[in-house]
Design a protein around this motif. Structure first.
Motif, mmCIF file in Angstrom:
data_model
loop_
_atom_site.group_PDB
_atom_site.id
_atom_site.type_symbol
_atom_site.label_atom_id
_atom_site.label_comp_id
_atom_site.label_asym_id
_atom_site.label_seq_id
_atom_site.Cartn_x
_atom_site.Cartn_y
_atom_site.Cartn_z
ATOM 1 N N ASN A 1 -15.719 3.037 -8.784
ATOM 2 C CA ASN A 1 -14.765 3.157 -7.690
ATOM 3 C C ASN A 1 -13.500 3.925 -8.039
ATOM 4 O O ASN A 1 -12.676 4.180 -7.164
ATOM 5 C CB ASN A 1 -14.380 1.764 -7.179
ATOM 6 N N PHE A 2 -13.331 4.271 -9.311
ATOM 7 C CA PHE A 2 -12.100 4.945 -9.723
ATOM 8 C C PHE A 2 -12.356 6.338 -10.302
ATOM 9 O O PHE A 2 -11.430 6.996 -10.770
ATOM 10 C CB PHE A 2 -11.361 4.104 -10.763
ATOM 11 N N ARG B 1 0.808 -1.212 0.000
ATOM 12 C CA ARG B 1 0.000 0.000 0.000
ATOM 13 C C ARG B 1 0.848 1.271 0.000
ATOM 14 O O ARG B 1 0.394 2.325 -0.436
ATOM 15 C CB ARG B 1 -0.947 0.007 1.206
ATOM 16 N N ASP B 2 2.090 1.191 0.491
ATOM 17 C CA ASP B 2 2.937 2.386 0.556
ATOM 18 C C ASP B 2 3.918 2.464 -0.612
ATOM 19 O O ASP B 2 4.848 3.268 -0.587
ATOM 20 C CB ASP B 2 3.694 2.425 1.879
ATOM 21 N N GLU B 3 3.723 1.646 -1.615
ATOM 22 C CA GLU B 3 4.651 1.593 -2.757
ATOM 23 C C GLU B 3 4.211 2.545 -3.870
ATOM 24 O O GLU B 3 3.153 2.362 -4.461
ATOM 25 C CB GLU B 3 4.697 0.165 -3.312
ATOM 26 N N PRO B 4 4.995 3.588 -4.185
ATOM 27 C CA PRO B 4 4.662 4.443 -5.335
ATOM 28 C C PRO B 4 4.749 3.627 -6.629
ATOM 29 O O PRO B 4 5.732 2.916 -6.856
ATOM 30 C CB PRO B 4 5.728 5.531 -5.294
ATOM 31 N N ALA C 1 1.080 5.933 -4.407
ATOM 32 C CA ALA C 1 0.909 4.800 -3.509
ATOM 33 C C ALA C 1 -0.572 4.573 -3.234
ATOM 34 O O ALA C 1 -1.360 5.518 -3.178
ATOM 35 C CB ALA C 1 1.651 5.054 -2.197
ATOM 36 N N LEU C 2 -0.935 3.323 -3.034
ATOM 37 C CA LEU C 2 -2.331 2.983 -2.802
ATOM 38 C C LEU C 2 -2.895 3.712 -1.587
ATOM 39 O O LEU C 2 -4.060 4.122 -1.582
ATOM 40 C CB LEU C 2 -2.476 1.471 -2.604
ATOM 41 N N GLU C 3 -2.099 3.885 -0.551
ATOM 42 C CA GLU C 3 -2.602 4.507 0.668
ATOM 43 C C GLU C 3 -2.930 5.983 0.469
ATOM 44 O O GLU C 3 -3.642 6.578 1.281
ATOM 45 C CB GLU C 3 -1.585 4.344 1.801
ATOM 46 N N LEU C 4 -2.424 6.577 -0.613
ATOM 47 C CA LEU C 4 -2.707 7.986 -0.903
ATOM 48 C C LEU C 4 -3.778 8.158 -1.970
ATOM 49 O O LEU C 4 -4.277 9.270 -2.166
ATOM 50 C CB LEU C 4 -1.424 8.702 -1.345
ATOM 51 N N LEU C 5 -4.108 7.090 -2.668
ATOM 52 C CA LEU C 5 -5.121 7.153 -3.719
ATOM 53 C C LEU C 5 -6.481 6.778 -3.129
ATOM 54 O O LEU C 5 -6.596 5.854 -2.330
ATOM 55 C CB LEU C 5 -4.764 6.194 -4.859
ATOM 56 N N ARG C 6 -7.507 7.481 -3.531
ATOM 57 C CA ARG C 6 -8.850 7.226 -3.015
ATOM 58 C C ARG C 6 -9.489 6.089 -3.813
ATOM 59 O O ARG C 6 -10.424 6.293 -4.587
ATOM 60 C CB ARG C 6 -9.677 8.500 -3.081
ATOM 61 N N TRP C 7 -8.958 4.896 -3.623
ATOM 62 C CA TRP C 7 -9.382 3.728 -4.366
ATOM 63 C C TRP C 7 -10.011 2.698 -3.453
ATOM 64 O O TRP C 7 -9.806 2.716 -2.235
ATOM 65 C CB TRP C 7 -8.173 3.095 -5.070
#
Length: 270
Positions: A72-73, A10-13, A36-42
């Protein structure tokens, strides 16, 4: 190297190539999402097919196969044609986008075994689908195509195919058939579509093309003999054009434009 179906951290750009119904999620600048997934509203990607595609500028690239009209995207962009990425004139980026669309096509068209009809399953150590009943295994299909810019004296042959929009002309192209060499396929396609023979064939380069799983092999060649006779089932218009009077042609970044420029340079050097 990561396994093709390993879930990213999740923290991987990373670069994200999200495909839905043949289109790709692009932002307002016609670029795929990056971050990174943790920063994207996905949504949680657990229920999605996620495939590692490779690396682009030291960042991992992932394909995410979304549902039709998946809501969702939508906060990160809209689903658009992959062809819009040609405008970026970034060959590496477009190649990965083409790979994403081709892999999606492969997965979605190999859900059942072509040998025994059983359900196919994903292999987690390579990009393949396998039937555990009869052990039939399938890999992504690649269809080689030839595309060629043909010159006659100081002119180039351009045509408008039935799938081209009004006003857009391009060079000739076609698929290689089973049992043919590249040279045989090139000669046959040109003769079938335009009724002419060619000579002095030179290879220029290649480009993956998501149509839906093509590899375009590009050439320049010279007219040798024959009168122009267009195949009405494939082409609606076509003619020899001087380089100072070209109609609208494919945009920069496409292999068709690369071949047109290569043909122009060859004429200027003659």
């Amino acid at each position: 190297m990561l396994k093709p179906y390993q879930t990213p951290a999740r923290d991987e750009p990373a670069w994200w190539f999200v495909i839905s119904a043949g289109n790709m999620l692009l932002d307002q600048n016609n670029m795929p999402p990056h971050g990174a997934l943790e920063l994207l509203r996905w949504p949680d990607l657990t229920d999605y097919t996620v495939v590692h595609l490779g690396r682009l500028r030291e960042r991992n690239c992932y394909l995410v196969i979304a549902d039709l009209d998946d809501p969702n995207f939508t906060e990160l962009g809209q689903f658009e044609s992959v062809r819009l990425l040609i405008q970026q004139q970034d060959e590496e980026l477009f190649a990965l986008a083409a790979r994403a669309k081709q892999v999606t096509e492969f997965i979605q068209t190999h859900r059942y075994c072509g040998r025994c009809g059983s359900r196919m399953e994903v292999i987690d150590w390579e990009l393949a689908m396998q039937c555990n009943r009869c052990q039939h295994r399938c890999y992504p299909r690649i269809s080689p195509c030839v595309i060629v810019a043909i010159t006659k004296q100081n002119k180039i042959l351009l045509a408008r195919g039935k799938r081209h929009r009004e006003g857009l002309f391009s060079v000739l192209a076609g698929f290689i058939e089973a049992g043919e060499t590249v040279e045989q396929g090139l000669a046959r396609e040109v003769h079938e579509e335009a009724g002419i023979r060619i000579k002095n064939i030179e290879y220029v380069g290649s480009q993956p093309w998501p149509f839906p799983h093509s590899l375009m092999l590009g050439f320049v060649a010279e007219w040798e003999s024959g009168e122009l006779r267009l195949d009405p089932f494939e082409l609606e218009q076509g003619n020899w054009f001087g380089f100072d009077e070209l109609p609208e042609t494919p945009q920069p970044g496409s292999i068709a434009d690369r071949l047109i420029q290569a043909a122009r340079a060859k004429i200027e050097q003659a």
